[in-house]
Write a protein that holds these residues in place. Sequence first.
Motif, PDB file in Angstrom:
ATOM      1  N   LEU A  76       0.937  -1.270   0.255  1.00 47.81           N
ATOM      2  CA  LEU A  76       0.098  -0.053  -0.217  1.00 47.81           C
ATOM      3  C   LEU A  76       0.845   1.195   0.073  1.00 47.81           C
ATOM      4  N   VAL A  77       0.601   2.213  -0.667  1.00 48.26           N
ATOM      5  CA  VAL A  77       1.224   3.541  -0.959  1.00 48.26           C
ATOM      6  C   VAL A  77       0.434   4.518  -0.812  1.00 48.26           C
ATOM      7  N   LEU A  78       0.829   5.342   0.616  1.00 45.28           N
ATOM      8  CA  LEU A  78      -0.306   6.644   0.553  1.00 45.28           C
ATOM      9  C   LEU A  78       0.765   7.800   0.290  1.00 45.28           C
ATOM     10  N   GLY A  79       0.155   8.891  -0.791  1.00 45.82           N
ATOM     11  CA  GLY A  79       0.607   9.923  -1.077  1.00 45.82           C
ATOM     12  C   GLY A  79       0.668  10.140  -2.549  1.00 45.82           C
ATOM     13  N   GLY A  80       1.412  10.885  -3.134  1.00 41.49           N
ATOM     14  CA  GLY A  80       1.617  11.468  -4.623  1.00 41.49           C
ATOM     15  C   GLY A  80       2.099  10.075  -5.239  1.00 41.49           C
ATOM     16  N   GLN A  81       2.796   9.345  -4.517  1.00 38.09           N
ATOM     17  CA  GLN A  81       3.418   8.127  -5.575  1.00 38.09           C
ATOM     18  C   GLN A  81       2.486   7.152  -5.517  1.00 38.09           C
ATOM     19  N   SER A  82       1.290   7.200  -5.078  1.00 38.56           N
ATOM     20  CA  SER A  82       0.290   6.116  -4.928  1.00 38.56           C
ATOM     21  C   SER A  82      -0.233   5.550  -6.379  1.00 38.56           C
ATOM     22  N   PRO A  83      -0.239   4.341  -6.578  1.00 37.56           N
ATOM     23  CA  PRO A  83      -0.689   4.139  -8.000  1.00 37.56           C
ATOM     24  C   PRO A  83      -2.063   3.962  -8.055  1.00 37.56           C
ATOM     25  N   ILE A  84      -2.959   4.141  -6.581  1.00 43.70           N
ATOM     26  CA  ILE A  84      -4.292   4.169  -6.793  1.00 43.70           C
ATOM     27  C   ILE A  84      -4.932   5.527  -5.852  1.00 43.70           C
ATOM     28  N   PRO A  85      -6.150   5.965  -6.857  1.00 45.85           N
ATOM     29  CA  PRO A  85      -6.383   7.221  -6.239  1.00 45.85           C
ATOM     30  C   PRO A  85      -6.858   7.242  -4.649  1.00 45.85           C
ATOM     31  N   SER A  86      -7.292   6.090  -4.161  1.00 45.10           N
ATOM     32  CA  SER A  86      -7.603   6.382  -2.783  1.00 45.10           C
ATOM     33  C   SER A  86      -6.438   6.468  -1.989  1.00 45.10           C
ATOM     34  N   GLY A  87      -5.304   5.980  -2.119  1.00 42.30           N
ATOM     35  CA  GLY A  87      -3.869   6.328  -1.613  1.00 42.30           C
ATOM     36  C   GLY A  87      -3.638   7.905  -1.689  1.00 42.30           C
ATOM     37  N   VAL A  88      -4.124   8.589  -2.886  1.00 44.06           N
ATOM     38  CA  VAL A  88      -3.629   9.895  -2.946  1.00 44.06           C
ATOM     39  C   VAL A  88      -4.546  10.628  -2.036  1.00 44.06           C
ATOM     40  N   THR A  89      -5.893  10.359  -2.277  1.00 43.26           N
ATOM     41  CA  THR A  89      -6.908  11.250  -1.320  1.00 43.26           C
ATOM     42  C   THR A  89      -6.986  11.066  -0.091  1.00 43.26           C
ATOM     43  N   HIS A  90      -6.449   9.921   0.497  1.00 39.68           N
ATOM     44  CA  HIS A  90      -6.329   9.716   1.905  1.00 39.68           C
ATOM     45  C   HIS A  90      -4.913  10.529   2.576  1.00 39.68           C
ATOM     46  N   TRP A  91      -4.047  10.489   1.569  1.00 38.25           N
ATOM     47  CA  TRP A  91      -2.708  11.258   2.082  1.00 38.25           C
ATOM     48  C   TRP A  91      -3.216  12.892   1.983  1.00 38.25           C
ATOM     49  N   GLU A  93      -5.957  14.033   2.603  1.00 37.85           N
ATOM     50  CA  GLU A  93      -6.866  14.342   4.033  1.00 37.85           C
ATOM     51  C   GLU A  93      -5.766  14.435   5.191  1.00 37.85           C
ATOM     52  N   VAL A  94      -4.613  13.590   5.065  1.00 41.32           N
ATOM     53  CA  VAL A  94      -3.770  13.603   6.091  1.00 41.32           C
ATOM     54  C   VAL A  94      -3.042  14.645   6.280  1.00 41.32           C
ATOM     55  N   CYS A  95      -2.525  15.456   5.059  1.00 42.85           N
ATOM     56  CA  CYS A  95      -1.973  17.033   4.955  1.00 42.85           C
ATOM     57  C   CYS A  95      -2.847  17.995   5.295  1.00 42.85           C
ATOM     58  N   ASP A  96      -4.099  17.776   5.029  1.00 45.75           N
ATOM     59  CA  ASP A  96      -5.190  18.983   5.404  1.00 45.75           C
ATOM     60  C   ASP A  96      -5.428  19.068   6.755  1.00 45.75           C
ATOM     61  N   ASN A  97      -5.121  17.912   7.590  1.00 46.46           N
ATOM     62  CA  ASN A  97      -5.625  17.639   9.107  1.00 46.46           C
ATOM     63  C   ASN A  97      -4.315  17.393   9.793  1.00 46.46           C
ATOM     64  N   PRO A  98      -3.547  18.279   9.870  1.00 43.50           N
ATOM     65  CA  PRO A  98      -2.032  17.942  10.591  1.00 43.50           C
ATOM     66  C   PRO A  98      -2.449  17.474  12.176  1.00 43.50           C
ATOM     67  N   ARG A  99      -1.550  16.653  12.695  1.00 45.48           N
ATOM     68  CA  ARG A  99      -1.824  15.965  14.138  1.00 45.48           C
ATOM     69  C   ARG A  99      -3.051  15.592  14.236  1.00 45.48           C
ATOM     70  N   ARG A 100      -3.817  15.052  13.382  1.00 50.41           N
ATOM     71  CA  ARG A 100      -5.145  14.326  13.307  1.00 50.41           C
ATOM     72  C   ARG A 100      -5.021  12.945  12.804  1.00 50.41           C
ATOM     73  N   GLN A 101      -5.344  11.888  13.519  1.00 48.98           N
ATOM     74  CA  GLN A 101      -5.503  10.634  12.973  1.00 48.98           C
ATOM     75  C   GLN A 101      -6.635  10.538  11.865  1.00 48.98           C
ATOM     76  N   ILE A 102      -6.058   9.993  10.972  1.00 47.49           N
ATOM     77  CA  ILE A 102      -7.122   9.601   9.705  1.00 47.49           C
ATOM     78  C   ILE A 102      -6.992   8.210   9.312  1.00 47.49           C
ATOM     79  N   ALA A 103      -7.892   7.525   9.725  1.00 44.29           N
ATOM     80  CA  ALA A 103      -8.089   5.976   9.604  1.00 44.29           C
ATOM     81  C   ALA A 103      -8.911   5.945   8.440  1.00 44.29           C
ATOM     82  N   LYS A 104      -8.676   4.804   7.727  1.00 47.43           N
ATOM     83  CA  LYS A 104      -9.250   4.282   6.469  1.00 47.43           C
ATOM     84  C   LYS A 104      -8.800   2.902   5.926  1.00 47.43           C
ATOM     85  N   TRP A 105      -9.679   2.129   5.568  1.00 50.86           N
ATOM     86  CA  TRP A 105      -9.430   0.899   4.980  1.00 50.86           C
ATOM     87  C   TRP A 105      -8.845   0.902   3.700  1.00 50.86           C
ATOM     88  N   HIS A 106      -7.763   0.199   3.330  1.00 48.33           N
ATOM     89  CA  HIS A 106      -7.444   0.135   2.048  1.00 48.33           C
ATOM     90  C   HIS A 106      -7.100  -1.322   1.761  1.00 48.33           C
TER      91      HIS A 106
END
Length: 111
Positions: A76-91, A93-106
Amino acid sequence: MDISGLSGNPYVKVNVFYGRKRIAKKKTHVKKCTLNPVFNESFIYDVPTELMPDISVEFLVIDFDRTTKNEVVGRLVLGGQSPIPSGVTHWREVCDNPRRQIAKWHNLTEY
C-alpha cells in the motif's frame, strides 16, 4: 508463503519517501502463526509540514520465513506516488488535517 500456500508470520515494513528518495524505514514485529495479524504499532517521523505533500509512505506486508527469502504479500502506498486514487486522497486528507489521526481501510496491491 509457506509450502501449504498460507502466510503465517507477517510483518510490515514502512518506507517513507520524499519524492522518489527513501528518507526513512522501520518495521513492525513479526506476528507469528497468524493469517489475521493486528499491527497495533506506532511510528513517529519528524517531517516539516510544508514537505508533507511531497511525502509518500509505503507499507509492505511481508511473510517472514527463516529458511527461504521473505515474500511480499502485498503493498500500500499513501501519497503522491500512490498507484491508486484512494492512496492519494487519503494522504491529501492527512496533509489537510495535521496532528489528527485519519483511519481508512485500503486493499493491498501486488508488489
